[in-house]
Design a protein around this motif. Structure first.
Motif, PDB file in Angstrom:
ATOM      1  N   ASP A 226       0.812  -1.225   0.000  1.00  0.00           N
ATOM      2  CA  ASP A 226       0.000   0.000   0.000  1.00  0.00           C
ATOM      3  C   ASP A 226       0.846   1.276   0.000  1.00  0.00           C
ATOM      4  N   GLY A 227       1.804   1.351  -0.932  1.00  0.00           N
ATOM      5  CA  GLY A 227       2.572   2.582  -1.070  1.00  0.00           C
ATOM      6  C   GLY A 227       3.903   2.612  -0.335  1.00  0.00           C
ATOM      7  N   GLU A 228       4.100   1.673   0.616  1.00  0.00           N
ATOM      8  CA  GLU A 228       5.418   1.573   1.251  1.00  0.00           C
ATOM      9  C   GLU A 228       6.400   0.973   0.229  1.00  0.00           C
ATOM     10  N   PRO A 229       7.712   1.149   0.428  1.00  0.00           N
ATOM     11  CA  PRO A 229       8.671   0.539  -0.504  1.00  0.00           C
ATOM     12  C   PRO A 229       8.428  -0.969  -0.650  1.00  0.00           C
ATOM     13  N   SER A 230       8.597  -1.465  -1.869  1.00  0.00           N
ATOM     14  CA  SER A 230       8.267  -2.864  -2.185  1.00  0.00           C
ATOM     15  C   SER A 230       8.929  -3.855  -1.223  1.00  0.00           C
ATOM     16  N   GLY A 231       8.105  -4.741  -0.675  1.00  0.00           N
ATOM     17  CA  GLY A 231       8.607  -5.804   0.192  1.00  0.00           C
ATOM     18  C   GLY A 231       8.848  -5.411   1.635  1.00  0.00           C
ATOM     19  N   THR A 232       8.507  -4.167   2.011  1.00  0.00           N
ATOM     20  CA  THR A 232       8.814  -3.712   3.383  1.00  0.00           C
ATOM     21  C   THR A 232       7.635  -3.808   4.344  1.00  0.00           C
ATOM     22  N   ALA A 233       6.429  -4.111   3.825  1.00  0.00           N
ATOM     23  CA  ALA A 233       5.244  -4.080   4.696  1.00  0.00           C
ATOM     24  C   ALA A 233       4.407  -5.352   4.582  1.00  0.00           C
ATOM     25  N   GLY A 234       3.824  -5.580   3.396  1.00  0.00           N
ATOM     26  CA  GLY A 234       2.947  -6.739   3.221  1.00  0.00           C
ATOM     27  C   GLY A 234       3.660  -8.061   3.438  1.00  0.00           C
ATOM     28  N   LEU A 235       4.878  -8.187   2.900  1.00  0.00           N
ATOM     29  CA  LEU A 235       5.625  -9.444   3.018  1.00  0.00           C
ATOM     30  C   LEU A 235       6.006  -9.772   4.460  1.00  0.00           C
ATOM     31  N   PRO A 236       6.513  -8.808   5.241  1.00  0.00           N
ATOM     32  CA  PRO A 236       6.786  -9.109   6.656  1.00  0.00           C
ATOM     33  C   PRO A 236       5.526  -9.545   7.421  1.00  0.00           C
ATOM     34  N   ILE A 237       4.376  -8.959   7.073  1.00  0.00           N
ATOM     35  CA  ILE A 237       3.108  -9.363   7.708  1.00  0.00           C
ATOM     36  C   ILE A 237       2.805 -10.820   7.338  1.00  0.00           C
ATOM     37  N   LEU A 238       2.891 -11.108   6.035  1.00  0.00           N
ATOM     38  CA  LEU A 238       2.595 -12.462   5.541  1.00  0.00           C
ATOM     39  C   LEU A 238       3.564 -13.483   6.133  1.00  0.00           C
ATOM     40  N   ASN A 239       4.840 -13.115   6.230  1.00  0.00           N
ATOM     41  CA  ASN A 239       5.836 -14.045   6.765  1.00  0.00           C
ATOM     42  C   ASN A 239       5.569 -14.400   8.219  1.00  0.00           C
ATOM     43  N   GLN A 240       5.052 -13.452   8.997  1.00  0.00           N
ATOM     44  CA  GLN A 240       4.676 -13.767  10.381  1.00  0.00           C
ATOM     45  C   GLN A 240       3.520 -14.767  10.402  1.00  0.00           C
TER      46      GLN A 240
ATOM     47  N   TYR B 205       6.526  -3.482  10.624  1.00  0.00           N
ATOM     48  CA  TYR B 205       5.332  -4.190  10.140  1.00  0.00           C
ATOM     49  C   TYR B 205       5.317  -5.644  10.613  1.00  0.00           C
ATOM     50  N   GLY B 206       6.484  -6.265  10.618  1.00  0.00           N
ATOM     51  CA  GLY B 206       6.564  -7.640  11.127  1.00  0.00           C
ATOM     52  C   GLY B 206       6.215  -7.705  12.598  1.00  0.00           C
ATOM     53  N   ARG B 207       6.707  -6.726  13.356  1.00  0.00           N
ATOM     54  CA  ARG B 207       6.432  -6.688  14.806  1.00  0.00           C
ATOM     55  C   ARG B 207       4.943  -6.485  15.064  1.00  0.00           C
ATOM     56  N   SER B 208       4.318  -5.618  14.278  1.00  0.00           N
ATOM     57  CA  SER B 208       2.892  -5.343  14.451  1.00  0.00           C
ATOM     58  C   SER B 208       2.069  -6.615  14.263  1.00  0.00           C
ATOM     59  N   ALA B 209       2.409  -7.375  13.220  1.00  0.00           N
ATOM     60  CA  ALA B 209       1.712  -8.647  12.967  1.00  0.00           C
ATOM     61  C   ALA B 209       1.989  -9.646  14.088  1.00  0.00           C
ATOM     62  N   GLU B 210       3.257  -9.699  14.515  1.00  0.00           N
ATOM     63  CA  GLU B 210       3.646 -10.661  15.552  1.00  0.00           C
ATOM     64  C   GLU B 210       2.945 -10.376  16.873  1.00  0.00           C
ATOM     65  N   LEU B 211       2.788  -9.102  17.220  1.00  0.00           N
ATOM     66  CA  LEU B 211       2.111  -8.748  18.475  1.00  0.00           C
ATOM     67  C   LEU B 211       0.669  -9.262  18.487  1.00  0.00           C
ATOM     68  N   CYS B 212      -0.002  -9.177  17.325  1.00  0.00           N
ATOM     69  CA  CYS B 212      -1.370  -9.723  17.220  1.00  0.00           C
ATOM     70  C   CYS B 212      -1.365 -11.237  17.384  1.00  0.00           C
ATOM     71  N   LEU B 213      -0.451 -11.895  16.667  1.00  0.00           N
ATOM     72  CA  LEU B 213      -0.407 -13.359  16.674  1.00  0.00           C
ATOM     73  C   LEU B 213      -0.003 -13.909  18.039  1.00  0.00           C
ATOM     74  N   ASP B 214       0.832 -13.143  18.757  1.00  0.00           N
ATOM     75  CA  ASP B 214       1.279 -13.572  20.085  1.00  0.00           C
ATOM     76  C   ASP B 214       0.138 -13.692  21.077  1.00  0.00           C
ATOM     77  N   VAL B 215      -0.828 -12.768  20.984  1.00  0.00           N
ATOM     78  CA  VAL B 215      -1.931 -12.785  21.960  1.00  0.00           C
ATOM     79  C   VAL B 215      -3.119 -13.614  21.469  1.00  0.00           C
ATOM     80  N   ALA B 216      -3.091 -14.012  20.200  1.00  0.00           N
ATOM     81  CA  ALA B 216      -4.237 -14.735  19.626  1.00  0.00           C
ATOM     82  C   ALA B 216      -4.336 -16.154  20.169  1.00  0.00           C
ATOM     83  N   LYS B 217      -5.569 -16.594  20.350  1.00  0.00           N
ATOM     84  CA  LYS B 217      -5.804 -18.001  20.689  1.00  0.00           C
ATOM     85  C   LYS B 217      -5.884 -18.765  19.370  1.00  0.00           C
ATOM     86  N   LEU B 218      -4.847 -19.541  19.077  1.00  0.00           N
ATOM     87  CA  LEU B 218      -4.763 -20.258  17.807  1.00  0.00           C
ATOM     88  C   LEU B 218      -5.401 -21.636  17.943  1.00  0.00           C
ATOM     89  N   VAL B 219      -6.291 -21.950  17.019  1.00  0.00           N
ATOM     90  CA  VAL B 219      -7.023 -23.213  17.037  1.00  0.00           C
ATOM     91  C   VAL B 219      -6.463 -24.129  15.947  1.00  0.00           C
TER      92      VAL B 219
END
Length: 202
Positions: free
Chosen positions: A67-81, A112-126
């Motif tokens: 979404d306008g950030e330099p290529s590979g710096t936002a969406g990919l780190p989110i997806l990789n988490q 961006y990776g940290r933001s995704a990871e913080l969500c996943l850390d607290v999530a109850k994964l089924v």
């Protein structure tokens, strides 16, 4: 593989920029798009709405956007988490308000990776399991026979219809599907009929 049944949020600041993460269930691209639209309408003045999603555990499809950030710096780190947590049927949107200080490519990837990871850390994964669906029809007097099968094979009834006979759509753990099918074949004399249906995950 794992999934989620509710939404989770995270928020932190990095050198003036504010990053807000949103993790939510999404079984289809349409589900994700609806949620993304809601988040965009909630934060219309945000600098970026970057995201990643993974759907369909039977044949995983995934996508990310910078979404306008330099290529590979936002969406990919989110997806990789999401990949590292083995999460499917879910999406993560990270909303950024720019704070005046450039973070550089490495800084963006980290944030961006940290933001995704913080969500996943607290999530109850089924945990989700591969299953084989069966449609089973039987006369009412055979209810106990079917109940015994349910216990023996850890079956989960997805749909039921009570007409002249009982019709159940049943999910059987994939590893037990062959044994369950053989057990059903041995019950044909009791007027218990079945159809093997699609494979899926529950």
């Amino acid at each position: 593989m794992k999934t989620i049944t509710q939404s989770y949020e995270s928020s932190f600041r990095e050198r003036g920029s504010k990053f807000m993460g949103y993790l939510f269930p999404a079984e289809t691209e349409e589900d994700f798009a609806d949620e993304l639209d809601q988040i965009k309408s909630q934060y219309p003045d945000a600098t970026h709405h970057c995201y990643g999603w993974r759907i369909n555990p039977a044949r995983i499809r995934e996508f990310s956007s910078d979404d306008g950030e330099p290529s590979g710096t936002a969406g990919l780190p989110i997806l990789n988490q999401m990949k590292s947590y083995e999460v499917v049927n879910a999406g993560i949107v990270v909303v950024r308000y720019y704070g005046g200080t450039k973070l550089g490519k490495a800084g963006l990837i980290e944030a961006y990776g940290r933001s995704a990871e913080l969500c996943l850390d607290v999530a109850k994964l089924v945990t989700i399991r591969p299953v084989q669906f069966f449609e089973v029809k039987y006369p009412y007097p055979e209810e106990n026979t079917i109940n015994k099968l349910k216990n023996d094979f850890e079956l989960k009834v997805e749909e039921s219809e009570y007409m002249e006979d009982v019709t159940l759509k049943i999910a059987c753990p994939k590893e037990d599907a062959e044994a369950f099918e053989n057990a059903l074949k041995r019950l044909v004399h009791l007027n218990i009929r079945f159809d093997k249906k699609e494979e899926h995950f529950v």
